[in-house]
Design a protein around this motif. Structure first.
Motif, short mmCIF file in Angstrom:
data_model
loop_
_atom_site.label_atom_id
_atom_site.label_comp_id
_atom_site.label_asym_id
_atom_site.label_seq_id
_atom_site.Cartn_x
_atom_site.Cartn_y
_atom_site.Cartn_z
N GLY A 337 9.12 21.49 -9.95
CA GLY A 337 8.27 22.24 -10.86
C GLY A 337 7.80 21.44 -12.06
O GLY A 337 7.12 21.99 -12.94
N CYS A 338 8.14 20.16 -12.09
CA CYS A 338 7.80 19.35 -13.26
C CYS A 338 7.25 17.98 -12.88
O CYS A 338 6.59 17.33 -13.68
CB CYS A 338 9.03 19.20 -14.15
N GLY A 339 7.56 17.52 -11.70
CA GLY A 339 7.02 16.26 -11.23
C GLY A 339 7.77 15.04 -11.70
O GLY A 339 8.89 15.11 -12.20
N SER A 340 7.13 13.87 -11.55
CA SER A 340 7.76 12.59 -11.90
C SER A 340 7.52 12.20 -13.35
O SER A 340 8.15 11.28 -13.86
CB SER A 340 7.24 11.49 -10.98
N LYS A 341 6.56 12.89 -14.01
CA LYS A 341 6.34 12.70 -15.44
C LYS A 341 6.47 14.08 -16.08
O LYS A 341 5.48 14.78 -16.30
CB LYS A 341 4.95 12.10 -15.70
N CYS A 342 7.69 14.42 -16.37
CA CYS A 342 8.01 15.78 -16.81
C CYS A 342 7.90 15.89 -18.33
O CYS A 342 8.58 15.15 -19.06
CB CYS A 342 9.43 16.13 -16.35
N GLU A 343 7.04 16.78 -18.78
CA GLU A 343 6.92 17.00 -20.23
C GLU A 343 8.31 17.25 -20.81
O GLU A 343 9.11 17.98 -20.23
CB GLU A 343 6.03 18.20 -20.52
N LEU A 344 8.58 16.62 -21.94
CA LEU A 344 9.91 16.72 -22.54
C LEU A 344 10.34 18.17 -22.72
O LEU A 344 11.48 18.53 -22.43
CB LEU A 344 9.95 15.97 -23.87
N SER A 345 9.42 19.02 -23.18
CA SER A 345 9.77 20.43 -23.40
C SER A 345 10.16 21.10 -22.08
O SER A 345 11.08 21.92 -22.04
CB SER A 345 8.60 21.17 -24.04
N LYS A 346 9.48 20.77 -20.99
CA LYS A 346 9.80 21.35 -19.68
C LYS A 346 11.10 20.77 -19.13
O LYS A 346 11.87 21.47 -18.48
CB LYS A 346 8.66 21.10 -18.70
N PHE A 347 11.33 19.48 -19.40
CA PHE A 347 12.59 18.86 -18.97
C PHE A 347 13.76 19.53 -19.67
O PHE A 347 14.78 19.84 -19.04
CB PHE A 347 12.57 17.37 -19.28
N ILE A 348 13.61 19.77 -20.96
CA ILE A 348 14.65 20.47 -21.73
C ILE A 348 14.88 21.86 -21.15
O ILE A 348 16.02 22.29 -20.95
CB ILE A 348 14.27 20.55 -23.21
N GLN A 349 13.79 22.57 -20.88
CA GLN A 349 13.89 23.92 -20.32
C GLN A 349 14.60 23.91 -18.98
O GLN A 349 15.38 24.82 -18.67
CB GLN A 349 12.48 24.50 -20.17
N TYR A 350 14.36 22.87 -18.19
CA TYR A 350 14.98 22.77 -16.86
C TYR A 350 16.48 22.53 -16.96
O TYR A 350 17.27 23.12 -16.22
CB TYR A 350 14.31 21.62 -16.09
N VAL A 351 16.88 21.67 -17.88
CA VAL A 351 18.27 21.23 -17.97
C VAL A 351 19.11 22.12 -18.89
O VAL A 351 20.32 22.26 -18.71
CB VAL A 351 18.33 19.75 -18.43
N GLU A 352 18.47 22.75 -19.85
CA GLU A 352 19.19 23.45 -20.92
C GLU A 352 20.23 24.46 -20.44
O GLU A 352 21.29 24.61 -21.07
CB GLU A 352 18.19 24.13 -21.85
N PRO A 353 20.01 25.19 -19.32
CA PRO A 353 21.03 26.17 -18.90
C PRO A 353 22.41 25.58 -18.63
O PRO A 353 23.41 26.30 -18.70
CB PRO A 353 20.43 26.76 -17.62
N ILE A 354 22.47 24.29 -18.34
CA ILE A 354 23.79 23.70 -18.05
C ILE A 354 24.32 22.86 -19.21
O ILE A 354 25.43 22.33 -19.14
CB ILE A 354 23.75 22.86 -16.75
N VAL A 355 23.54 22.72 -20.28
CA VAL A 355 23.95 21.87 -21.39
C VAL A 355 25.07 22.53 -22.19
O VAL A 355 25.08 23.73 -22.42
CB VAL A 355 22.75 21.57 -22.31
N MET A 356 26.02 21.70 -22.59
CA MET A 356 27.15 22.19 -23.36
C MET A 356 27.48 21.24 -24.51
O MET A 356 27.45 20.02 -24.33
CB MET A 356 28.38 22.32 -22.45
N ASP A 357 27.78 21.78 -25.65
CA ASP A 357 28.26 20.99 -26.78
C ASP A 357 29.57 20.31 -26.36
O ASP A 357 30.54 20.98 -25.99
CB ASP A 357 28.52 21.92 -27.98
N PRO A 358 29.62 18.97 -26.39
CA PRO A 358 30.84 18.27 -25.96
C PRO A 358 32.10 18.75 -26.67
O PRO A 358 33.18 18.79 -26.06
CB PRO A 358 30.54 16.80 -26.29
N LYS A 359 31.96 19.13 -27.91
CA LYS A 359 33.13 19.58 -28.68
C LYS A 359 33.57 20.99 -28.27
O LYS A 359 34.64 21.45 -28.65
CB LYS A 359 32.83 19.53 -30.18
N ASP A 360 32.73 21.69 -27.51
CA ASP A 360 33.04 23.05 -27.09
C ASP A 360 33.65 23.10 -25.69
O ASP A 360 34.01 24.17 -25.20
CB ASP A 360 31.75 23.90 -27.12
#
Length: 385
Positions: A337-360
């Motif tokens: 859904g984003c291709g090989s040149k993924c807009e940074l905002s879309k890349f963030i949107q794609y990955v953000e659901p699994i992102v976790m604060d390392p300290k948490d």
């Protein structure tokens, strides 16, 4: 080997940069350590006596040292003109898990990236390698004890799809149990023994006759299931690779000039550095790619690499390109859904659901009685298995 690295560097530059006026502003290189001796043997393994091996269990071989060094040479060739030839802490930062083979690989990568300069009396360019004690690292050493993650993974393994895999391989497990001298009832953990057989074969040791029925094809298949199920859903992905993606996003977004919502535990990997390198393990490579839905039909080779490049267009829009490099070449990761040149905002949107604060991470790993995990009776079969 060096000529091959130069070829890959030239190919990569053509592949990713030809006819592009976009500006490369930052890059993250996550790589597996070089070749090592086995770290685990089954009870009947004829080569478990360390007299068969040149170095202690789990340590880099001479070949592995060369691989890590050549990866650094490749990066030097590929990023010539972007990364200054003379080392400066404002340009480059390398982090490693606190394991001997990754620390050595990080040092060798840095040595290949920054060869000795003639103005120095030293025979090499010293580069700081940043790390944590293994028991304190949940970013690279993602197999640290985590009760909630283990509960999630057990639910995934008990799903209809994965239970069928075990059912279909019952005879294989019995065959392996009889010959290896241990009880095997699931594909979970077989990746370690596939790895050992691979290393033994690679070091010209004759595998027992019985292995011909299962190695390499069947054991490779079972080993790959170990990669797939770890990042099979959002919850398992978050507790395996969420902290590393937080580090990567914190670094990439630091170039935008906008408030940074992503947390970094590396600390010193600050804005402005042209390259952040992470020396890790095969599971880091697999987990990073698994989240991006890259086909996991292989086991990550030694010194295999995932590369995140942040580029800026003339209109100041940022985009991310991801590459997977192994011993045979480089592949551009096409993000769904984003291709090989993924807009940074879309890349963030794609990955953000699994992102976790390392300290948490430790807090999120707690499994209390209130936590109930629901999994579908018939989970969607992944096309990457």
């Amino acid at each position: 080997m060096f000529l091959r690295s130069v070829f890959f560097a030239i190919f990569f530059q053509i592949f990713s940069c030809t006819l592009s006026t976009d500006e490369l502003v930052g890059t993250v290189i996550v790589f597996r350590h070089g070749a090592r001796v086995p770290r685990l043997f089954h009870p009947n393994d004829p080569y478990q006596n360390m007299s068969f091996w040149p170095v202690p269990i789990g340590e880099l071989t001479e070949e592995g040292k060369q691989q890590a060094y050549e990866l650094g040479q490749w990066a030097r060739q590929n990023y010539a003109g972007f990364l200054p030839e003379k080392y400066a802490s404002k340009d480059f930062f390398v982090y490693s898990s606190g394991i001997g083979r990754t620390l050595m690989s990080a040092s060798l990568f840095a040595a290949g990236l920054y060869p000795s300069i003639s103005t120095s009396n030293l025979p090499f360019q010293p580069i700081p390698i940043h790390s944590k004690p293994p028991q304190m690292d949940n970013t690279i050493l993602s197999d640290q004890p985590c009760p909630r993650r283990e509960y999630i993974l057990e639910n995934i393994l008990n799903s209809t799809y994965f239970k069928k895999i075990d059912e279909d391989n019952k005879e294989v497990y019995k065959y392996l149990s009889d010959h290896m001298g241990m009880s095997i009832t699931s594909f979970k953990g077989l990746n370690a023994y596939y790895d050992t057989f691979f290393i033994e074969k690679h070091n010209n040791l004759t595998l027992p006759e019985w292995t011909k029925k299962v190695y390499p094809e069947k054991l490779r298949e079972l080993a790959i299931y170990n990669l797939v199920f770890r990042t099979y859903n959002t919850d398992s992905s978050r507790l395996r690779i969420g902290s590393m993606y937080s580090e990567i996003l914190a670094y990439l977004t630091s170039f935008t000039g906008k408030p940074n919502e992503f947390k970094s535990d590396f600390g010193r990997g600050k804005k402005g550095r042209k390259m952040m390198a992470i020396s890790g393990h095969d599971i880091n490579i697999a987990d990073l790619l698994g989240v991006l839905k890259f086909p996991l039909d292989f086991w990550p080779s030694y010194s295999s690499t995932v590369i995140f490049e942040l580029k800026k267009r003339n209109n100041d829009d940022f985009y991310v390109s991801v590459f997977y490099k192994n011993t045979t070449g480089i592949t551009n990761v096409n993000i769904k859904g984003c291709g090989s040149k993924c807009e940074l905002s879309k890349f963030i949107q794609y990955v953000e659901p699994i992102v976790m604060d390392p300290k948490d991470w430790k807090h999120q790993c707690v499994l209390d009685k209130k936590y109930v995990y629901h999994i579908e009776d018939e989970p969607k079969i992944s096309r990457y298995i």
